[in-house]
Design a protein around this motif. Structure first.
Motif, PDB file in Angstrom:
ATOM      1  N   CYS A 224     -60.464 -65.705 -35.734  1.00 29.12           N
ATOM      2  CA  CYS A 224     -61.319 -64.880 -35.204  1.00 29.12           C
ATOM      3  C   CYS A 224     -60.599 -63.391 -35.548  1.00 29.12           C
ATOM      4  O   CYS A 224     -59.473 -63.262 -35.293  1.00 29.12           O
ATOM      5  CB  CYS A 224     -61.371 -64.922 -33.552  1.00 29.12           C
ATOM      6  SG  CYS A 224     -62.187 -63.620 -33.038  1.00 29.12           S
ATOM      7  N   LYS A 226     -62.028 -60.444 -34.201  1.00 29.75           N
ATOM      8  CA  LYS A 226     -62.664 -59.454 -33.328  1.00 29.75           C
ATOM      9  C   LYS A 226     -61.505 -58.498 -32.596  1.00 29.75           C
ATOM     10  O   LYS A 226     -62.071 -57.587 -32.220  1.00 29.75           O
ATOM     11  CB  LYS A 226     -63.654 -60.206 -32.706  1.00 29.75           C
ATOM     12  CG  LYS A 226     -64.850 -60.553 -33.153  1.00 29.75           C
ATOM     13  CD  LYS A 226     -65.734 -59.505 -33.633  1.00 29.75           C
ATOM     14  CE  LYS A 226     -67.063 -59.803 -34.230  1.00 29.75           C
ATOM     15  NZ  LYS A 226     -66.817 -59.985 -35.838  1.00 29.75           N
ATOM     16  N   PRO A 234     -57.439 -64.302 -31.293  1.00 31.59           N
ATOM     17  CA  PRO A 234     -57.021 -63.923 -33.036  1.00 31.59           C
ATOM     18  C   PRO A 234     -55.515 -63.971 -33.040  1.00 31.59           C
ATOM     19  O   PRO A 234     -55.198 -64.310 -34.283  1.00 31.59           O
ATOM     20  CB  PRO A 234     -57.333 -62.498 -32.800  1.00 31.59           C
ATOM     21  CG  PRO A 234     -58.364 -62.521 -31.678  1.00 31.59           C
ATOM     22  CD  PRO A 234     -57.970 -63.144 -30.507  1.00 31.59           C
ATOM     23  N   GLU A 240     -60.020 -65.030 -39.718  1.00 24.38           N
ATOM     24  CA  GLU A 240     -61.529 -65.954 -39.906  1.00 24.38           C
ATOM     25  C   GLU A 240     -61.406 -66.491 -41.204  1.00 24.38           C
ATOM     26  O   GLU A 240     -61.216 -65.914 -42.214  1.00 24.38           O
ATOM     27  CB  GLU A 240     -62.759 -64.721 -39.756  1.00 24.38           C
ATOM     28  CG  GLU A 240     -62.943 -64.465 -38.181  1.00 24.38           C
ATOM     29  CD  GLU A 240     -64.000 -63.299 -38.079  1.00 24.38           C
ATOM     30  OE1 GLU A 240     -64.559 -62.942 -39.161  1.00 24.38           O
ATOM     31  OE2 GLU A 240     -64.354 -63.191 -36.894  1.00 24.38           O
ATOM     32  N   GLN A 268     -64.798 -70.072 -33.095  1.00 23.20           N
ATOM     33  CA  GLN A 268     -64.807 -68.865 -31.934  1.00 23.20           C
ATOM     34  C   GLN A 268     -65.729 -67.702 -32.191  1.00 23.20           C
ATOM     35  O   GLN A 268     -65.948 -67.043 -31.154  1.00 23.20           O
ATOM     36  CB  GLN A 268     -63.515 -68.000 -32.394  1.00 23.20           C
ATOM     37  CG  GLN A 268     -62.372 -69.044 -31.824  1.00 23.20           C
ATOM     38  CD  GLN A 268     -62.471 -69.420 -30.272  1.00 23.20           C
ATOM     39  OE1 GLN A 268     -63.098 -68.776 -29.742  1.00 23.20           O
ATOM     40  NE2 GLN A 268     -61.971 -70.648 -29.755  1.00 23.20           N
ATOM     41  N   ASN A 269     -66.181 -67.485 -33.316  1.00 23.94           N
ATOM     42  CA  ASN A 269     -67.490 -66.535 -33.487  1.00 23.94           C
ATOM     43  C   ASN A 269     -68.179 -66.925 -34.810  1.00 23.94           C
ATOM     44  O   ASN A 269     -68.074 -66.367 -35.759  1.00 23.94           O
ATOM     45  CB  ASN A 269     -66.584 -65.397 -33.799  1.00 23.94           C
ATOM     46  CG  ASN A 269     -67.363 -63.978 -34.364  1.00 23.94           C
ATOM     47  OD1 ASN A 269     -68.541 -64.285 -34.075  1.00 23.94           O
ATOM     48  ND2 ASN A 269     -66.653 -63.170 -34.905  1.00 23.94           N
ATOM     49  N   HIS A 305     -71.283 -64.410 -31.237  1.00 27.07           N
ATOM     50  CA  HIS A 305     -70.602 -62.889 -30.922  1.00 27.07           C
ATOM     51  C   HIS A 305     -71.878 -62.329 -30.904  1.00 27.07           C
ATOM     52  O   HIS A 305     -72.456 -62.214 -32.092  1.00 27.07           O
ATOM     53  CB  HIS A 305     -69.638 -62.643 -31.518  1.00 27.07           C
ATOM     54  CG  HIS A 305     -68.833 -61.151 -31.166  1.00 27.07           C
ATOM     55  ND1 HIS A 305     -69.478 -60.079 -30.783  1.00 27.07           N
ATOM     56  CD2 HIS A 305     -67.757 -60.920 -30.704  1.00 27.07           C
ATOM     57  CE1 HIS A 305     -68.840 -59.163 -30.624  1.00 27.07           C
ATOM     58  NE2 HIS A 305     -67.753 -59.795 -30.047  1.00 27.07           N
TER      59      HIS A 305
END
Ligand code: SAH
Ligand code: SF4
Ligand code: F3S
Length: 514
Positions: A224, A226, A234, A240, A268-269, A305
């Motif tokens: 991730c 973000k 993260p 990512e 995760q996203n 997300h």
């Protein structure tokens, strides 16, 4: 030099996988592997390209290592962690180990941990305490800690100091190294620590032993980028990295061929899927549009997300069919000011606009969410905005949490003027609303007939079967055991706060794939 590196008798290697020598060299140079994590390194995001490998194999030197031995893995975290457990089980089996569900019988025990909140971590430390006596009874037992907690320096330090019964610590980027790590642990008297802080490559062909043959997890991306200010992910999962669509589609085809009824695409996203491809323009919408043509009755994805949820994805999801009409869309807070401090990068209004678009395209969609209460300095008014947003969207369920400071994240450094009592009160008020709206959403089902994917016997009563609707509502019903693994029609007779009761009407013959 950090505290770990000063520990006597242990040799230190940097936590960067790109430095690694060939496997053979590695074991020759390092009698005891000691690669501690670094959150600082984990924070870095480089431009270097992700390499894809499909050449994982168990080397001859490890063959038979597990003969006559049993493994046990306990999973503490999210779906991603559960899926990692399936991969580690696959590696154990390939090494000749047998699975056991009793810690007393096991020769290797792994705790696959979660670092998302303090209470998740406390559970693991508690369990390490409970397991200590097994080490005295069975000196050859290997006790290991893996998963997201292993990626944190503070955790590794604490284990080194206080939980010396632990033999192995390895990180989320080191799973494919399990055979080497086990071998080191058998040979060494020291604790084996191997935690790469920078994400490794994508390894495609790791073995897997899936739990069950009805529903399957399919990773579509890792990591991730973000960096929500409260979140440790993260740091524990790296940057990512998307798997290539061909590999994902192949995996889904195999699951379909083996009779799986449902797959969940994991990340995760997941909405950031494909953003890291340099050779193509391809996103989650494109992937879903391809996968829906594979003959698998149910397709889900988690977690979305809101920021990357694009119009094309909505258009594809609205095609329905085997794409399920349930979207989990974590909002975290209803206050634009709090969202800003959380670095979620959307406002209350933008979230509501996204919900409006989704509902316009999919009028019957079920929306669920995640919410954090008691963020540092959250005011009563800001909390009220979360309640009002919850009602306005009409969420059908939510995971709700009290904010938990995570060392190394920006939020952990913020001063916080909200007393714990107030946070608890807010959580209770929010949960009352969550229950109210869940019960309301379920009430509507009374007398209706729904399609249920039957997973097995109900936890509390073996005479009752349990499964989930397309909107992920739990249904308990009376029906024949032959229905397990199938999608059947159930007439709802009674509704509760979190589940539905009913009677089976008929089995679905086939599922139409549009
Ligand atoms: N990637 C997912 C979330 C994974 S973590 C997403 O962004 O939607 C699952 C949930 O745990 C988050 O949505 C958040 O609500 C909660 N969470 C994460 N960090 C937390 C923390 N430090 N304290 C409390 N809850 C947290
Ligand atoms: Fe954590 Fe935010 Fe990434 Fe979700 S999107 S895993 S909450 S940093
Ligand atoms: Fe926990 Fe790691 Fe998942 S912190 S929520 S197990 S990604």
């Amino acid at each position: 030099m950090n505290e770990n590196q000063r520990l006597e008798g242990q040799q230190v290697k940097t936590g960067n996988p790109s430095d690694k020598k060939s496997e053979k060299d590695y074991s020759k140079y390092f009698e005891t592997v000691f690669v501690p994590p670094s959150l600082k390194d984990a924070k870095k995001r480089g431009k270097e390209e992700v390499k894809y490998h499909d050449d994982f194999k168990i080397s001859e030197e490890f063959r038979g290592m597990g003969d006559g031995r049993k493994f046990y893995i306990r999973t503490y975290g999210c779906q991603m962690n559960e899926h990692d457990t399936e991969v580690m089980a696959g590696i154990f089996m390939a090494l000749g180990y047998e699975a056991t569900d009793s810690v007393e019988d096991a020769d290797v025990i792994l705790l696959n941990t979660c670092a998302i909140r303090e209470n998740a971590e406390n559970k693991v430390f508690g369990e390490l305490g409970h397991l200590k006596h097994l080490k005295t009874q069975k000196p050859d037992l290997l006790l290991g800690v893996c998963g997201c907690m292993s990626q944190e320096e503070s955790v590794v330090n604490k284990i080194l100091k206080t939980y010396t019964q632990v033999d192995i610590i390895f990180g989320t980027h080191n799973i494919h190294r399990l055979p080497n790590i086990l071998k080191e642990a058998y040979m060494s008297k020291e604790m084996v620590v191997e935690v790469w802080s920078k994400e490794g490559d994508v390894i495609e062909n790791l073995p897997k032993v899936r739990r069950g043959n009805i529903k399957g997890w399919v990773n579509i991306m890792y990591g991730c980028d973000k960096f929500c200010t409260y979140c440790i992910v993260p740091y524990t999962r790296g940057k990512e990295r998307s798997r290539r669509p061909e590999e994902i589609i192949q995996e889904v085809r195999e699951l379909a061929a083996h009779g799986y009824q449902e797959i969940t695409l994991l990340g995760q996203n997941v909405n950031a899927y494909g953003k890291d491809f340099e050779d193509r323009e391809y996103g989650l919408g494109d992937l879903m549009d391809e996968i829906r043509h594979i003959g698998i009755p149910r397709i889900r994805f988690t977690t979305s997300h809101p920021r990357d949820f694009d119009d094309y994805l909505i258009e594809v999801l609205a095609k329905g069919g085997n794409l399920m009409d349930h979207i989990h869309l974590p909002v975290q807070s209803g206050s634009t000011d709090v969202l800003k401090i959380m670095a979620r990068k959307y406002t209350r209004e933008q979230y509501l606009e996204l919900v409006r678009k989704i509902k316009a395209a999919m009028p019957d969609v079920a929306l669920t969410t995640d919410i954090i209460v008691g963020y540092p300095n959250e005011t009563d008014e800001q909390f009220e905005e979360t309640l009002s947003l919850y009602r306005e969207v009409g969420f059908e369920a939510a995971y709700t949490f009290i904010y938990s400071p995570r060392e190394g994240t920006p939020a952990a450094k913020m001063k916080d003027n909200v007393p714990m009592e107030v946070k608890k009160e807010r959580l209770q008020r929010l949960n009352a609303l969550v229950n109210e709206l869940s019960a309301k959403a379920l009430e509507k089902y009374k007398g209706q007939t729904v399609e249920v994917l039957v997973e097995g016997e109900s936890k509390n009563n073996p005479d009752v079967l349990a499964g989930y609707t397309s909107k992920n509502k739990l249904v308990n019903f009376v029906g024949p055991k032959t229905a397990i693994g199938k999608i059947v029609k159930v007439k709802i007779t009674d509704t509760k706060t979190w589940s539905l009761n009913g009677e089976m009407v008929e089995e679905l013959q086939s599922v139409e794939v549009k």
